[in-house]
Design a protein around this motif. Structure first.
Motif, PDB file in Angstrom:
ATOM      1  N   GLU A  70     -20.101   2.394  38.232  1.00  0.00           N
ATOM      2  CA  GLU A  70     -20.676   3.710  38.515  1.00  0.00           C
ATOM      3  C   GLU A  70     -22.162   3.658  38.841  1.00  0.00           C
ATOM      4  O   GLU A  70     -22.770   4.680  39.162  1.00  0.00           O
ATOM      5  CB  GLU A  70     -20.459   4.648  37.321  1.00  0.00           C
ATOM      6  CG  GLU A  70     -19.015   5.050  37.101  1.00  0.00           C
ATOM      7  CD  GLU A  70     -18.454   5.859  38.272  1.00  0.00           C
ATOM      8  OE1 GLU A  70     -19.191   6.698  38.811  1.00  0.00           O
ATOM      9  OE2 GLU A  70     -17.284   5.642  38.630  1.00  0.00           O
ATOM     10  N   LYS A  77     -23.614   7.678  45.986  1.00  0.00           N
ATOM     11  CA  LYS A  77     -23.914   8.810  45.122  1.00  0.00           C
ATOM     12  C   LYS A  77     -24.452   9.982  45.936  1.00  0.00           C
ATOM     13  O   LYS A  77     -24.969   9.815  47.040  1.00  0.00           O
ATOM     14  CB  LYS A  77     -24.960   8.419  44.068  1.00  0.00           C
ATOM     15  CG  LYS A  77     -24.502   7.340  43.096  1.00  0.00           C
ATOM     16  CD  LYS A  77     -23.398   7.831  42.178  1.00  0.00           C
ATOM     17  CE  LYS A  77     -22.928   6.749  41.223  1.00  0.00           C
ATOM     18  NZ  LYS A  77     -21.812   7.214  40.366  1.00  0.00           N
ATOM     19  N   ASP A 166     -23.344  14.298  42.126  1.00  0.00           N
ATOM     20  CA  ASP A 166     -23.396  13.539  40.877  1.00  0.00           C
ATOM     21  C   ASP A 166     -24.558  13.952  39.981  1.00  0.00           C
ATOM     22  O   ASP A 166     -24.415  14.034  38.758  1.00  0.00           O
ATOM     23  CB  ASP A 166     -23.503  12.044  41.182  1.00  0.00           C
ATOM     24  CG  ASP A 166     -22.330  11.531  41.998  1.00  0.00           C
ATOM     25  OD1 ASP A 166     -21.215  11.513  41.456  1.00  0.00           O
ATOM     26  OD2 ASP A 166     -22.531  11.173  43.175  1.00  0.00           O
ATOM     27  N   TYR A 167     -25.717  14.164  40.591  1.00  0.00           N
ATOM     28  CA  TYR A 167     -26.919  14.410  39.798  1.00  0.00           C
ATOM     29  C   TYR A 167     -27.795  15.469  40.459  1.00  0.00           C
ATOM     30  O   TYR A 167     -27.708  15.708  41.663  1.00  0.00           O
ATOM     31  CB  TYR A 167     -27.741  13.123  39.648  1.00  0.00           C
ATOM     32  CG  TYR A 167     -27.010  12.003  38.954  1.00  0.00           C
ATOM     33  CD1 TYR A 167     -26.810  12.024  37.574  1.00  0.00           C
ATOM     34  CD2 TYR A 167     -26.512  10.918  39.675  1.00  0.00           C
ATOM     35  CE1 TYR A 167     -26.136  10.998  36.931  1.00  0.00           C
ATOM     36  CE2 TYR A 167     -25.843   9.887  39.043  1.00  0.00           C
ATOM     37  CZ  TYR A 167     -25.657   9.937  37.672  1.00  0.00           C
ATOM     38  OH  TYR A 167     -24.983   8.922  37.037  1.00  0.00           O
TER      39      TYR A 167
END
Length: 336
Positions: A70, A77, A166-167
């Motif tokens: 990951e 990402k 993702d973020y």
């Protein structure tokens, strides 16, 4: 040739070998110096990097390690990047800069889609139609939304652009100023005269049209924020602001990759640590930085969404929106 003082014949001895040896010594000395300097920089960066990155990252004391598969070095990402206007004078929480970024570690390619702040947003599952920059504040209202703000922001903009996010990272105005100052300013082409003042929050924008102008943090923020004038200069659209953001991003990328940028890592991380909030774990943040530290501007595709202004919204062109979605997905798949 020189003659021997005894025979009058040309001397068989030559001074070339000593010169070669001296040249070799000089070369080795310089090589040693370069290695020492290089080693010093690497050591300096390692200490600074590990000492400061924890100030930015989101780890809790008991955070689980990120699985190897990951890590950003292993898996593509998607990030949501927000520039937040949260000045005390205005009591606002508007995300006036909104970007969604996909990155691929194998191709070292990034696609950045910039969403105008006044974009009309309507996303299934969210009972709200409003401007793009208003949702951050709205998600703070626990009466309407139970999930954390970051969770809602990732879900909302992920659904809008049809990619999993993702973020999320949010930087406030002060952080932007300090990062620009930390790298020594940014050189941009100012496309128009810009003059605007506001005594309520202390805004005093005064920029003159011209190429290759070096801006400090305050002026760079004025450059990307400018929208309207109360002193006779022209107005500026969100789309023009997006183009200015692109200029500044490219400049920052170039600066951060330079030798001077590397040696200013301490000031850069201090500016970020004081002014950034993110849900990226420390281990993952290190992976992002080491994977993409050398990315070229040629490998960054910047897509500012465009549309039609119908007060009070920008209505994004559907074909452009679909093309942007395709570009983001292509980067994740490594097929761009």
């Amino acid at each position: 040739m020189t003659s021997s003082p005894n025979s009058g014949m040309p001397s068989r001895s030559s001074k070339k070998p000593p010169k070669k040896r001296r040249g070799l010594k000089v070369f080795l000395w310089f090589l040693t110096l370069i290695l020492l300097i290089g080693g010093g920089i690497i050591g300096y960066l390692y200490v600074q990097f590990n000492g400061l990155i924890g100030d930015v990252a989101a780890d809790s004391p008991n955070a689980a390690p990120v699985p190897k598969g990951e890590l950003a070095s292993e898996k593509p990402k998607t990030l949501l990047l927000l520039g937040l206007d949260s000045r005390k004078q205005t009591h606002t929480m508007l995300t006036d800069v909104i970007m969604v970024v996909t990155l691929n570690p194998k191709t070292k390619h990034a696609t950045i889609v910039s969403i105008p702040r006044d974009t009309r947003m309507e996303v299934p599952g969210f009972n709200r139609v409003s401007k793009a920059n208003s949702y951050y504040a709205a998600f703070h209202n626990k009466n309407d939304y139970n999930d954390p703000v970051d969770t809602n922001m990732k879900s909302f903009f992920g659904k809008y652009l049809d990619v999993p996010i993702d973020y999320v990272s949010t930087i406030n105005f002060q952080g932007f100023r300090e990062v620009v100052d930390a790298v020594g300013g940014v050189e941009v082409d100012i496309d128009m005269d810009m003059r605007y003042t506001d005594s309520a929050d202390g805004t005093d924008i005064d920029l003159k049209k011209g190429d290759n102008q070096l801006l400090n943090g305050d002026n760079a923020l004025d450059f990307v924020r400018y929208r309207k004038s109360n002193h006779g200069t022209g107005a500026s659209s969100d789309l023009e602001r997006n183009a200015r953001q692109q200029q500044v991003i490219h400049q920052l990328v170039d600066k951060l990759k330079s030798f001077q940028g590397i040696t200013k890592i301490n000031g850069i991380f201090k500016a970020l640590g004081d002014n950034v909030s993110t849900d990226i774990q420390e281990e993952q943040l290190k992976s992002f930085i080491t994977t993409y530290i050398g990315i070229s501007n040629d490998n960054i595709e910047y897509i500012p969404l465009d549309g039609t202004w119908k007060s009070p919204y920008i209505h994004i062109d559907e074909q452009q929106l679909e093309a942007a979605k395709s570009k983001l997905k292509a980067t994740l798949e490594g097929s761009q």
